[in-house]
Design a protein around this motif. Sequence first.
Motif, short mmCIF file in Angstrom:
data_model
loop_
_atom_site.label_atom_id
_atom_site.label_comp_id
_atom_site.label_asym_id
_atom_site.label_seq_id
_atom_site.Cartn_x
_atom_site.Cartn_y
_atom_site.Cartn_z
N ALA B 236 -4.44 -3.69 7.28
CA ALA B 236 -5.13 -2.42 7.58
C ALA B 236 -5.96 -2.50 8.86
CB ALA B 236 -6.01 -2.04 6.41
N ALA B 237 -6.63 -3.62 9.09
CA ALA B 237 -7.49 -3.70 10.27
C ALA B 237 -6.66 -3.57 11.54
CB ALA B 237 -8.25 -5.02 10.28
N ALA B 243 -3.88 2.37 15.66
CA ALA B 243 -3.97 3.82 15.50
C ALA B 243 -5.08 4.38 16.35
CB ALA B 243 -4.21 4.15 14.04
N GLY B 244 -6.22 3.66 16.39
CA GLY B 244 -7.36 4.17 17.12
C GLY B 244 -7.19 4.06 18.61
N LEU B 298 -0.90 8.93 7.46
CA LEU B 298 -1.87 8.92 8.55
C LEU B 298 -1.17 8.68 9.89
CD1 LEU B 298 -4.77 6.91 6.93
CD2 LEU B 298 -4.63 9.35 7.30
N SER B 299 -0.10 7.86 9.88
CA SER B 299 0.63 7.60 11.13
C SER B 299 1.19 8.88 11.70
CB SER B 299 1.78 6.62 10.89
OG SER B 299 1.32 5.42 10.41
N PHE B 300 1.75 9.72 10.84
CA PHE B 300 2.27 10.99 11.34
C PHE B 300 1.14 11.87 11.89
CE2 PHE B 300 6.26 10.05 9.17
CZ PHE B 300 7.15 10.56 10.09
N LEU B 338 -10.13 6.54 8.83
CA LEU B 338 -9.20 6.83 7.73
C LEU B 338 -8.32 5.60 7.45
CD1 LEU B 338 -8.19 10.49 8.47
CD2 LEU B 338 -9.44 9.65 6.50
N PHE B 339 -7.88 4.93 8.50
CA PHE B 339 -7.10 3.71 8.28
C PHE B 339 -7.94 2.63 7.60
CE2 PHE B 339 -3.77 5.42 10.90
CZ PHE B 339 -2.65 4.77 10.45
N LEU B 340 -9.21 2.55 7.99
CA LEU B 340 -10.09 1.58 7.34
C LEU B 340 -10.23 1.92 5.86
CD1 LEU B 340 -12.96 1.01 9.90
CD2 LEU B 340 -10.92 -0.31 9.51
N ILE B 341 -10.36 3.20 5.55
CA ILE B 341 -10.50 3.60 4.16
C ILE B 341 -9.23 3.27 3.39
CG2 ILE B 341 -10.73 5.61 2.65
CD1 ILE B 341 -12.67 6.74 4.77
#
Lengths: 115, 497
Positions: B236-237, B243-244, B298-300, B338-341
């Motif tokens: 995830a990290a 993503a960021g 989330l990627s989309f 959101l990715f972290l969550i």
Amino acid sequence: MVLLYAILIGVMFGAAVYLLLRRSIVKLVFGLVLLSQATNLFIFTIGGYEKNNPPLVEKGQLVPTAPYVDPLPQALILTAIVISFGVLAFTMVLMHRAHESIGTDDLHQMRDTDK
Amino acid sequence: MKMLIVSPILIPLVAAILALLLPRRLGKLAGVAGPAALLAASLALLHWVLRDGIQVLQIGNWPAPFGITFVVDIFSAIMVVLTGIIGFALAVYSFHSIEPERFKFGYYSLFNILLMGVAGAFTTGDIFNMYVWFEVLLISSFVLMVLGGERAQIEGAVKYVTLNLLSSTFFLIAVAILYGKLGTLNMADLAVRVSQTYDDTLVKVASLLLLGAFGIKAAIFPLYFWLPASYHTPPAAVSALFAGLLTKVGVYAIIRTFTLIFIWDRTVTHNVILIIAGFTMFFGVIGAVVQFDFRRLLSFHIISQIGYMMMGLGLFTTVAISGSLFHIIHNILAKTNLFLISGFVYHLQGSYALKKLGGLYRRQPLLAFLFIIPAFSLAGIPPLSGFWSKFLLIKAGLQLEGWIIVSIALIVSLLTLYSMTKIWAEVFWKPDPQAKPYSVEKNAKYYSMLMPIIFMAAINALVGLYAEPFLNLTLKAADQLMHPSIYIEAVLGGYLP
């Protein structure tokens, strides 16, 4: 001479695209290799391929003797070669690992992450 | 003092070396200290740029078009600050959540090298140098993506690596054409020379090749398919970092080149960008609607949000560009969080599949609250940060009477809200479908993952609730971008051809 290079570059790009579109990961790597070589040749050609004096300053002068060749495209190519060498080495290892862990060299079989 | 300009590059480099050389625990601390120092330095840089205008550093004291130049304007400084924030939050998040095996193979070194590449791409003023920074961040992202060697990671990486190498080739070809035609690589000098020869076919080809090259990296329509195929595979990290930051490097490069260099043939370039923006928004969000994997969904959304950033550039007014910049700020904060969550939910429940998750509203009310901030912010609910950026973009669109793009932007906003409520309903409201009893130790790992989420949510809420200074900041940055002569003057100074 420039025409010859232009045709050669075109053939190399064409071959690279053909290889990239194949399903085998080995051909994919070859396609990427060919693509980076074609790009290097392209920089060389478009940077001005002429038979001129070397860009060296003679003793007692401040500028090189005109007309001299532009040394920068070679420097760019050198940088690009070094970078593509490293990246392609990584890609080759990656493809090897992909073959090992997925058990196929067919890109059509690698669809698990698309679902 | 001038060294502050390259400090965002030097600090991560030193941290990466220390993380590699020092013994294990100290190395890990160096890996976190690097991004923290980067954040401090970038804030100082932003303050300096706001006070004294665009800052330029000529490496080796070669005058502008001959040597490599580093330039920091407000836009660059904002991006570097965001790099610092993301880097720091993710370094803390990684500290316990990444497995020891991954640390053994140099996780923190790669992490810091990646930050170095990103900061370099944001601050350089030379287009070939930008290519080199792209390669630096690419090679470290390749290794980060496969680090751990799980099957899905390798498979995602095959796609990610191939497409990104292809994009680098396009980039290099475009640089070669520009050099062959105009004889310079300095971006300010390029801007001057393109203004004289913009009608040339080869220059147009180069501009569209650059759009394609950066477009693959930024994941714009129709070049985005590698992104949802690969971003959900690493831990995830790492996903959050990609993503960021990574797609935004592509967006940065597009905005930089198409506000500085290629601004003369806007009926072609900027209209193409606007059309692409509409498609990117729409297809990204449609892709997200049908997904049932937390991170793929989330990627989309990353793709869909890239569309908004491109929209501002396509409209090309000061308000629109500032909307784009505000959207970048908002999106980097919200999306990363959101990715972290999603990673935290995985830690709690061991899955990313929405069907297998549930019941977190009751068990983790704090997490549910923390999810609401970035999720609603992404959907553009006032007064959170996404609202302000979309407000600016839509206002600019209405001023230019771009009805189609405005309606697409509004519909996409609605669909974004729909898929956020889907996550909310599946992950938080629905009862837990897993029968096994649920207990999570509140250990160091738990807090080291929760703290960055709180940190990011707090910044995100601040940007939304106290928007005025941020709006002013983006307006100032956009004003600089809309007047490229300021940039050119700062770089070339006395030497103007």
